[in-house]
Enzyme design. Structure first.
Site, PDB file in Angstrom:
ATOM      1  CG  PHE A  14      -1.577   1.257   1.591  1.00  0.00           C
ATOM      2  CD1 PHE A  14      -2.177   2.071   0.652  1.00  0.00           C
ATOM      3  CD2 PHE A  14      -1.563   1.669   2.928  1.00  0.00           C
ATOM      4  CE1 PHE A  14      -2.758   3.292   1.021  1.00  0.00           C
ATOM      5  CE2 PHE A  14      -2.137   2.869   3.308  1.00  0.00           C
ATOM      6  CZ  PHE A  14      -2.736   3.680   2.351  1.00  0.00           C
ATOM      7  CG  LEU A  75       7.938   1.598   3.388  1.00  0.00           C
ATOM      8  CD1 LEU A  75       9.143   2.065   2.591  1.00  0.00           C
ATOM      9  CD2 LEU A  75       6.657   2.117   2.746  1.00  0.00           C
ATOM     10  CB  ALA A  77       6.835  -4.714   8.540  1.00  0.00           C
ATOM     11  CE1 TYR A 141       3.715  -3.823  12.267  1.00  0.00           C
ATOM     12  CE2 TYR A 141       2.419  -2.160  13.402  1.00  0.00           C
ATOM     13  CZ  TYR A 141       3.183  -2.546  12.321  1.00  0.00           C
ATOM     14  OH  TYR A 141       3.448  -1.658  11.316  1.00  0.00           O
ATOM     15  CB  VAL A 180     -11.377   0.682  10.162  1.00  0.00           C
ATOM     16  CG1 VAL A 180     -10.742   2.036   9.913  1.00  0.00           C
ATOM     17  CG2 VAL A 180     -12.837   0.836  10.574  1.00  0.00           C
ATOM     18  CB  ILE A 197     -18.842  -1.008  14.685  1.00  0.00           C
ATOM     19  CG1 ILE A 197     -19.474  -0.381  13.440  1.00  0.00           C
ATOM     20  CG2 ILE A 197     -17.679  -0.164  15.186  1.00  0.00           C
ATOM     21  CD1 ILE A 197     -20.091   0.996  13.676  1.00  0.00           C
ATOM     22  N   GLY A 269      -4.472  -5.807  22.023  1.00  0.00           N
ATOM     23  CA  GLY A 269      -3.362  -5.033  21.481  1.00  0.00           C
ATOM     24  C   GLY A 269      -3.787  -3.772  20.756  1.00  0.00           C
ATOM     25  CG  ASP A 270      -7.665  -1.316  18.902  1.00  0.00           C
ATOM     26  OD1 ASP A 270      -6.908  -0.542  18.290  1.00  0.00           O
ATOM     27  OD2 ASP A 270      -8.898  -1.148  18.969  1.00  0.00           O
TER      28      ASP A 270
END
Length: 311
Positions: A14, A75, A77, A141, A180, A197, A269-270
């Site tokens: 991306f 970049l 990963a 991460y 998202v 959601i 982890g969010d």
């Protein structure tokens, strides 16, 4: 940054493919190294050279990164924050970064741009400046990216590399997957009446358009000083998950009913609240063109066009 020979790891992904677009526009000679696990060959811009290699292999850059390169953008990963294989992810990310650093040191290429993440801060006060401490990531991460930052620092101060480290907010735009905005678009394509959601929808973060992200990266590489410089890349504003749902629904001309899974975060982890300080970036002479809501809306329009939902 013109007429240089540049290596971009993860350049088929991306952000990497957008960066490559920009570098080619400035008449740079760009080689991409990517195993295509996150990226796509069709996203590689015309004019770039794609080399398929797995950077977890120690010799992945042998014969690819040579002394005639001017700089590297790293970049590549494993990017899944809620991974089912955390140890594998941590080891892969640190191995990839070690491969890049060791090869640069061996062949004498000294300029590195490394893409890190806001998740290295953990749940920090907002807006979070680059010198905030202690850094306490809550995901593997984020921990792997913080470890990589340590490796980059070591090579900057002990091996004469010049390193620019970027701590990203949530970057959005065309070609974005597994996040998202495209997730909501795909869900509403499947069911226009109901949108699920994760969490309570109050999670609130800074969203930055990929065009602004690339502009900022290039600006920092051209203007920052010292062997190691770390910059937050984000916006001064934030957008909640429910607001993203509103924007996506508006752009699709839908009025779905929202169903929340509950809790104050979407997954283990969010980080539910994130806004980076960009005062250091501002002092270097750069400001984003899009605020957070604008970035989300523009990305939604781009992705809808990409998915064939509008002209």
């Amino acid at each position: 940054m013109e007429n240089e020979r540049i290596l971009v790891t993860g350049g088929a992904g991306f952000i990497g493919s957008h960066l490559t677009d920009r570098l080619l526009e400035a008449d740079n000679d760009v080689t991409i190294v990517d195993d295509l696990s996150n990226g796509r060959a069709e996203w590689v811009p015309e004019g770039a050279t794609l080399v398929e290699r797995d950077l977890t292999d120690d010799d992945a850059l042998e014969g690819v990164l040579t002394s005639d390169f001017d700089r590297v953008f790293h970049l590549a990963a494993s990017k899944t924050v809620n991974t089912d294989s955390p140890r594998e992810q941590f080891e892969a990310n640190t191995q990839m970064t070690y491969t890049v650093l060791e090869t640069m040191d061996e062949v004498g290429v000294t300029d590195l741009a490394y893409t890190s993440t806001s998740t290295v801060y953990g749940e920090a006060p907002r807006p979070t400046p680059e010198d905030y401490a202690p850094l306490e990531p809550i995901s593997v991460y984020g921990a792997s990216k913080l470890a990589d930052e340590g490796l980059c620092s070591t090579y900057a101060y002990s091996h004469d590399l010049t390193v620019r480290t970027f701590r990203f907010a949530n970057i959005v735009g065309a070609r974005l997957r597994g996040a998202v905005v495209p997730d909501f678009i795909e869900k509403l394509q499947a069911d226009p009446e109901t949108l699920t959601i994760l969490g309570d929808g109050r999670q609130e973060k800074s969203y930055m358009h990929v065009d602004d992200c690339i502009d900022a990266m290039v600006h920092v590489c051209e203007h920052a000083d010292g062997p190691l410089a770390t910059y937050n890349l984000g916006t001064r504003t934030t957008t909640s998950v429910t607001r993203i749902a509103d924007i996506v629904s508006e752009e699709l001309d839908l009025e779905p009913e929202y169903e929340y899974t509950g809790g104050d975060r979407g997954w283990t982890g969010d980080v539910p609240k994130m806004r980076l300080s960009i005062e250091k970036l501002d002092a270097l002479g750069w400001e984003p063109a899009h605020e957070s809501d604008q970035a989300v809306r523009e990305a939604t329009r781009e992705l809808c066009a990409e998915f064939g939902l509008r002209d």
